[in-house]
Design an enzyme around this catalytic site. Structure first.
Site, mmCIF file in Angstrom:
data_model
loop_
_atom_site.group_PDB
_atom_site.id
_atom_site.type_symbol
_atom_site.label_atom_id
_atom_site.label_comp_id
_atom_site.label_asym_id
_atom_site.label_seq_id
_atom_site.Cartn_x
_atom_site.Cartn_y
_atom_site.Cartn_z
ATOM 1 N N CYS A 41 16.291 4.202 39.088
ATOM 2 C CA CYS A 41 16.510 5.325 38.174
ATOM 3 C C CYS A 41 17.864 5.976 38.426
ATOM 4 O O CYS A 41 18.150 6.443 39.524
ATOM 5 C CB CYS A 41 15.395 6.354 38.355
ATOM 6 S SG CYS A 41 15.688 7.833 37.378
ATOM 7 N N HIS B 155 12.171 8.081 33.207
ATOM 8 C CA HIS B 155 11.152 7.648 34.153
ATOM 9 C C HIS B 155 10.152 8.728 34.502
ATOM 10 O O HIS B 155 9.192 8.486 35.215
ATOM 11 C CB HIS B 155 11.818 7.174 35.443
ATOM 12 C CG HIS B 155 12.594 5.901 35.275
ATOM 13 N ND1 HIS B 155 13.975 5.890 35.209
ATOM 14 C CD2 HIS B 155 12.191 4.622 35.099
ATOM 15 C CE1 HIS B 155 14.392 4.636 35.042
ATOM 16 N NE2 HIS B 155 13.307 3.840 34.955
ATOM 17 N N SER C 205 23.922 -0.679 40.904
ATOM 18 C CA SER C 205 22.745 -0.029 41.486
ATOM 19 C C SER C 205 22.439 -0.461 42.910
ATOM 20 O O SER C 205 21.662 0.196 43.600
ATOM 21 C CB SER C 205 21.535 -0.304 40.612
ATOM 22 O OG SER C 205 21.812 0.101 39.290
#
Lengths: 365, 595
Positions: B376, B363, B320
């Site tokens: 996300c 989310h 991420s």
């Protein structure tokens, strides 16, 4: 009895040359020995005095008297040599020393004297123009016996010094060419057998080293290499007395005896070598020329064989230290350090002077 | 009385002939002496000089290595070594046997060592044992006469007082190899010399290496010294000051204790690294000795690879963390603004395949800063779907990924930023749009080194100005090496907003939160598992399916002073493991440097 006249005939020049060479030797033994040099100098000086006295005593006795004792002396020396082999205690791995308390003597040195006298005695009546086989065989055997006994000690170097005496006999007596062939065959045989069974490893190494000097730079070749470096680095005028690095730093082996000339060559250079050669040559010339004034055949043999003995030792040594001859441990007479060798050489030269001073033959009726 | 002479003329003739032969021979021999003494004089003179003069190197101490507070990290200590002088060896094999017995060495090993250096300068001494104990020194001294070929010498020996600390920054020394000597003829390395083989010791080897002195002494035939002739003193190498802060370094190593991973703390303004940890570490003192192959083998065969400098040589999937690159690309290309929102339901079906968010319930609707804060996946899938992989690759490269950072350390790896060209070249296939989806969240073939991530973070902190990381301190008029990306600083502010929220507004990076210190960060978790490592973890009774755990961030938000990057192999979710470790580092930095 003694005729006073003969003492006027003593060859003082030759004696002086001997003393000069000996003193040069002592001077350079001092340069060569790094540690307690003066002890060696005093010892050798004492030997010089003793040798000189012995020489003068020898001169009193007529060489013809000495000749009459030649045979028993020769036998005695061989018995001592044989006894030494059987009963002698090894000193530095050889049985060549006779030890009487603090006094040591090498019988092999005196043997040279006996051999010369015995050969002279034998050939004093030999008037043939050419050497007979009998004479050839006999003279070879006379030299051969002590040669073997000394070589077995083992001291091949000293044994080899007897060879020039035999060679001298062959020359004087007129060796026919056919015997040369016999000698050649025998030498080859002895050489072959000797190489395979007789010679010790270190001896073989020395001969190999002569052929290929650089193959073993720290072993036998090391000595030769260091000796050449000493001489070569000396140049024309040398590095100065006591200043040769090769000898002072102990790179040179056996500096005070076998390699004393290398020390001279390093300290004094080529000029020093030239001077030593010149003095020695005059000395040898005088020994050889005694032959011409000798009153009889025995005298000729004594003078010639003695000159051969000393001359060949000199030649072998000066060839040995530059690699023209295997390193055999033959010192230079008079120059190298060593007491019994000095005494013997004085006596041998003394024989020549003895002959020379009695050059007038008196016929008694 | 009448004199009667025999006829001896024949004998006299023969004697004369002999004397003539004698004289000729003597003359020839004299000529030979002339050759040796006069013609070859120069040659023998040199040989005599070489005989009695011995030249010994006086090893120069290496320059010391300090941390930024002038604490010595690499020191020198006197140490005894023994060399075999080949010029004194009379009988090679016999000597080697005797010496190996005396020094308790293996004969074959010693023989092999002598053979290895045989081609070197003829009379150079060969070091056969070093770091001698005092008893060994005494033993050799006592038997000096018997072993003239052995030579004792004191040499300055490298010593790392903090042992494993900062080992990956400092590196280690090892004996120069025969190949290295052959390949670097201008370096004047001696056989047996110790040279830097890793990290700073290698990078700055020339700088740290002093100039060896020389001692010329007179020796006798047994090799005993008789006094100095000439002496050239060695010149010590230059000292080196690192940017490493020992306190931060120690703290970082403590935090990674028992784990495999990396931590970098650097200042974004200068690029100076204050901490540089690759865990596990090793003790460089153990390499200084020239003769312990067993120990060496045990270290290089360790499956945890303690010698591997993970900071620059470990290539990991960024996970991420890479989302900041995707976000930047999207903003810069005008694909989105920071207010563009997507809906996350927990997963998304793209190209006929189900792509899941890490947060199963989803989310909901979120904009870019929120997407970064919560990391996300669905939001970035949406971006990946709309982006070309080559565009992402271009921006990633602009930001410094996929290439070496240029840090002053040897052996840095490039990482990998995939593009359609890359795939065609390496796999012979065209790029599938579905793969871009993975790349957008930092999965797929993307590889980065921890230092690249730290440099990327510094670039974010600097709002688009890249800085070249360094481990040595900037001194005097030296300036940091900077490079503008040419991207809009405003774009960076938008991303930083997301990173700030991640730490300070209960985002994924919340574990790094430090009250009163405005930390902006991004977490990452990557599922890369090598079977070998998984098995080892099972052996240790741990859960093997854990992911690599990343956190990278900087603080404070405005006028940033420090970047912290943490990677913990198999550490689990980035927020769980890496973020709290980073938090500790930020805390210590703040206590020490922020007033």
């Amino acid at each position: 009895m003694l005729d006073r006249r003969i003492f006027k005939e003593i060859d003082w020049t030759t004696i002086l040359l001997m003393v000069v060479i000996s003193i040069i030797g002592i001077i350079f033994v001092h340069s060569a020995i790094y540690f307690q040099a003066s002890k060696y100098v005093w010892k050798q000086s004492a030997w010089l005095v003793v040798s000189l006295l012995a020489l003068l005593i020898l001169l009193v006795i007529d060489y013809k008297v000495l000749l009459s004792f030649a045979f028993p002396l020769y036998i005695l020396m061989n018995i001592i040599l044989a006894g030494l082999l059987i009963f002698g205690k090894p000193v530095a791995n050889t049985r060549s020393w006779l030890v009487f308390g603090p006094f040591q003597f090498q019988p092999s040195e005196l043997t040279k004297l006996a051999v010369i006298l015995f050969l002279a005695r034998l050939f004093s009546d030999y008037k043939e123009d050419r050497m007979s086989f009998k004479a050839f065989f006999l003279s070879s055997a006379i030299v051969g016996l002590p040669f073997i006994l000394i070589a077995l000690q083992p001291d091949l170097g000293t044994a080899l010094t007897l060879i020039p005496v035999l060679l001298g006999t062959y020359i004087l007596a007129g060796l026919p060419k056919k015997y040369l062939v016999v000698i050649l065959i025998i030498s080859c045989l002895v050489g072959f057998i000797g190489w395979n069974y007789g010679l010790k490893d270190y001896q073989k190494k020395r001969i190999e080293t002569l052929l290929v000097p650089d193959q073993d730079p720290r072993g036998a070749g090391y000595q030769l290499k260091q000796s050449r470096i000493a001489l070569g680095s000396g140049g024309l005028t040398g590095k100065g007395y006591h200043k040769g690095t090769q000898s002072q730093l102990r790179f040179l082996p056996a500096r005070h005896n076998d390699f004393i000339l290398a020390v001279i060559g390093e300290d004094l250079g080529f000029l020093g070598i030239l001077a030593v050669f010149l003095i020695y040559f005059i000395f040898l010339f005088r020994l050889f020329s005694a032959v011409q004034v000798s009153p009889d055949r025995a005298g000729v043999y004594i003078a010639f064989l003695s000159a051969m003995l000393i001359g060949c030792q000199f030649m072998i040594n000066i060839m040995m230290i530059v690699g023209l001859f295997p390193i055999t441990g033959i010192p230079i007479p008079f120059l190298s350090y060593g007491g019994s060798s000095l005494l013997t050489n004085f006596l041998i030269a003394g024989l020549v002077i003895n002959v020379k001073m009695r050059r007038f033959a008196y016929v008694r009726f | 009385m009448a004199k009667i002479y025999e006829d001896l003329s024949q004998l006299i003739k023969r004697s004369r002939l002999t004397l003539i032969i004698f004289s000729l021979l003597l003359f020839l021999i004299l000529a030979f002496y002339w050759k040796i003494q006069i013609l070859d004089h120069q040659k023998y003179w040199k040989m005599a000089e070489a005989n009695h003069l011995r030249s010994l190197p006086l090893p120069a101490p290496r320059g010391l290595i300090y941390d930024c507070q002038r604490i010595i990290l690499a020191d020198n200590q006197p140490s005894f070594k023994v060399s075999l002088l080949r010029e004194s060896i009379k009988n090679d094999s016999q000597t080697i046997e005797r010496v190996s017995q005396l020094l308790n060495l293996r004969t074959e090993e010693l023989k092999a060592r002598m053979d290895r250096y045989r081609w070197l300068q003829t009379y150079g001494p060969v070091i056969i044992k070093d770091n001698l104990k005092l008893e060994e020194v005494a033993l050799i001294e006592a038997r000096r006469e018997e072993f003239p070929e052995l030579q004792l010498q004191v040499e300055p020996r490298r010593y790392y007082p903090f042992e494993t600390t900062a080992a990956h920054v400092l590196g280690y020394l090892q004996e120069v190899s025969a190949e290295e000597i052959k390949n670097n003829p201008y370096k004047k390395w001696r056989g047996g010399e110790m040279i830097g083989k890793a990290a700073v010791e290698k990078q700055y080897d020339d700088y740290l290496t002093g100039q060896d002195g020389q001692l010329i002494e007179t020796v006798d035939s047994l090799g005993r010294s008789l006094g100095e002739v000439n002496r050239i003193e060695p010149i010590k190498g230059q000292d080196l000051v690192l940017s490493i802060d020992l306190d931060l370094q120690k703290k970082a190593e403590e935090l990674l204790e028992g784990k495999e991973g990396a931590i970098i703390v650097l200042e974004p303004g200068s690029g100076e690294c204050l901490a540089w940890v690759s865990s596990p570490s090793y003790d460089p003192n153990r390499f200084i000795t020239r003769f312990s192959p067993e120990e060496w083998l045990s270290i290089i065969n360790d499956s945890a690879r303690p010698l591997e400098n993970r900071v620059i040589r470990g290539q990991y999937s960024p996970g991420s963390i890479f989302k900041v690159v995707t976000a930047l690309t999207s903003l810069e290309t005008g694909l989105i603004t920071d207010r563009t929102a997507f809906f996350c339901s927990g997963s998304i079906n793209l190209y006929g395949k189900e792509f899941a968010c890490w947060f199963k319930p989803g989310h909901g609707l979120l904009n870019l800063p929120e997407a970064l804060k919560n990391s996300c996946n669905v939001y970035f899938y949406q971006l990946g779907r709309r982006l070309n992989v080559d565009t992402i690759a271009r921006y990633a490269r602009t930001l410094g990924l996929g290439q070496i950072t240029g840090v002053d350390m040897p052996g840095e790896k490039e990482g990998l930023i995939p593009s359609s060209d890359w795939k065609k070249k390496n796999q012979g296939e065209a790029w599938y749009p579905g793969e871009t989806i993975s790349v957008a969240i930092g999965q797929g073939p993307v590889l980065v080194t921890p230092l690249q991530v730290a440099a990327l973070t510094a670039c974010l902190a600097n709002r688009g100005i890249k800085v070249k990381p360094r481990v040595t301190r900037l001194e005097g008029k030296m300036e940091a090496v900077k490079d503008k990306t040419g991207l809009n600083p405003e774009t960076f502010e938008k991303i930083i907003e997301g990173m700030w929220r991640s730490v300070n507004a209960s985002g994924t990076g919340h574990g790094a939160y430090q009250p009163g210190f405005d930390i902006c960060g991004k977490t990452g978790s990557t599922q890369v598992i090598s079977r070998e490592k998984a098995e080892r973890m099972i052996k240790r009774g741990e859960e093997p399916a854990k992911t690599h755990s990343w956190f990278t961030g900087f603080a404070p938000r405005y006028q940033p002073q420090v970047v912290v990057t943490v990677l913990v192999e198999f550490g689990g979710m980035g927020g769980q493991t890496a973020a709290p470790i980073a938090g500790q580092m930020f805390k210590l930095y703040r206590e020490k440097y922020v007033r």
